[in-house]
Design an enzyme around this catalytic site. Structure first.
Site, PDB file in Angstrom:
ATOM      1  N   CYS A  74       0.840  -1.197   0.000  1.00 35.58           N
ATOM      2  CA  CYS A  74       0.000   0.000   0.000  1.00 35.58           C
ATOM      3  C   CYS A  74       0.874   1.244   0.000  1.00 35.58           C
ATOM      4  CB  CYS A  74      -0.907   0.007   1.230  1.00 35.58           C
ATOM      5  SG  CYS A  74      -1.973   1.463   1.381  1.00 35.58           S
ATOM      6  N   VAL A 133       0.567   4.541   1.425  1.00 36.71           N
ATOM      7  CA  VAL A 133      -0.315   5.143   2.425  1.00 36.71           C
ATOM      8  C   VAL A 133      -0.541   6.635   2.207  1.00 36.71           C
ATOM      9  CG1 VAL A 133       0.154   3.423   4.206  1.00 36.71           C
ATOM     10  CG2 VAL A 133       1.638   5.445   4.009  1.00 36.71           C
ATOM     11  N   ASN A 167       2.753   3.755  11.345  1.00 33.28           N
ATOM     12  CA  ASN A 167       4.208   3.798  11.484  1.00 33.28           C
ATOM     13  C   ASN A 167       4.930   4.255  10.216  1.00 33.28           C
ATOM     14  OD1 ASN A 167       6.924   2.851  12.667  1.00 33.28           O
ATOM     15  ND2 ASN A 167       6.722   1.550  10.848  1.00 33.28           N
ATOM     16  N   TYR A 202      10.169  17.786   7.927  1.00 37.32           N
ATOM     17  CA  TYR A 202       9.910  16.571   8.711  1.00 37.32           C
ATOM     18  C   TYR A 202       9.306  16.916  10.071  1.00 37.32           C
ATOM     19  CZ  TYR A 202      10.973  12.199  11.214  1.00 37.32           C
ATOM     20  OH  TYR A 202      10.897  11.044  11.949  1.00 37.32           O
ATOM     21  N   LYS A 214       5.681  15.870  11.678  1.00 35.09           N
ATOM     22  CA  LYS A 214       5.557  15.140  12.941  1.00 35.09           C
ATOM     23  C   LYS A 214       4.849  15.977  14.001  1.00 35.09           C
ATOM     24  CE  LYS A 214       7.386  11.274  11.659  1.00 35.09           C
ATOM     25  NZ  LYS A 214       6.532  10.063  11.549  1.00 35.09           N
TER      26      LYS A 214
END
Length: 256
Positions: free
Chosen positions: A61, A63, A89, A154, A158
């Protein structure tokens, strides 16, 4: 091994290697059935689990793509009927100076590291609501707490994961569903070991050493360090823990 997760179905993205693989093996060893999801071939991890008597199936997949995630959701529910534990994850970790980040880099980072958490959760949270029980665990990063250079896009992604975790936890709490995040340090995995030097010229081994010296526990984190925290959060022992971000980095980030 304690079968604390017997009878549960866990869906783990980014599970073909590294932290995701450790998650899959740990929950499987404790009795859970595992949907092993990755953009790459997750078959070997599923085979590891079935070879020792567990139940697992691999799914490919992307995602970050709604159509691919919708197909994943349909396939997993057809094979396993439900998802009790969702582990978002999957992610990417390229470092780039702010001046070198183009809009395409920014959008790719958010698509893989943040959009995916929303898309995959949309597939499996409704079933958790119906059953009045569930666990969602999202992967954040300790870089949000230490603001490492070269990771603007990044850290933004997050940070979004942490915000999403808190907001979704507030919405789903009355339904018996907890939502938490794990924020690893620079974990020693195949991916980080193969990582090219960043713009400051540091190799992975050099960075492991630099960060370890700053930690309260002076050694690089391993995938297995993350797996124990996940196992706890997925268990009934964590019934009253939600909306939290757990820094698992040897004390590099000290949150008051």
């Amino acid at each position: 091994m304690d079968k604390r997760h017997a009878g549960k179905v866990a869906v783990i993205t980014g599970a073909a290697a590294g932290i995701g693989r450790a998650y899959a093996l740990r929950l499987a060893s404790e009795g859970a059935d595992i949907a092993v999801v990755d953009l790459n071939d997750a078959g070997p991890v599923a085979a590891e689990i079935t070879a020792v008597g567990g139940r697992a199936k691999a799914y490919q997949c992307d995602v970050s793509q709604p159509e691919s995630v919708a197909k994943l959701g349909a396939a997993v529910l057809a094979d396993f009927e439900r998802c009790d534990v969702l582990v978002n994850n999957a992610g990417i970790f390229p470092s780039r100076r702010f001046e070198d980040i183009e809009l395409e880099h920014w959008r790719q980072m958010l698509a893989v590291n943040l959009d995916s958490v929303f898309l995959v959760s949309k597939q499996f949270v409704p079933g958790m609501r119906e059953r009045k029980w569930g666990r969602v665990v999202n992967m954040a990063s300790n870089s949000f707490g230490q603001v490492a250079p070269g990771l603007t896009h990044y850290i933004a992604a997050k940070g979004g994961v942490i915000g999403f975790t808190r907001a979704l936890a507030s919405e789903l709490g009355p339904e018996g569903i907890t939502v938490n995040a794990i924020a690893p340090g620079f974990v020693r995995t195949e991916g980080t070991l193969a990582r090219a030097p960043n713009f400051r010229g540091q190799t992975s081994e050099e960075l492991y050493g630099i960060l370890a010296e700053r930690q309260a526990i002076p050694r690089p984190p391993t995938p297995e360090d993350m797996a124990g925290v996940l196992s706890y959060l997925a268990s009934s022992d964590a019934d009253l823990i939600t909306a939290q971000t757990f820094y698992v980095d040897g004390g590099l980030v000290r949150v008051s």
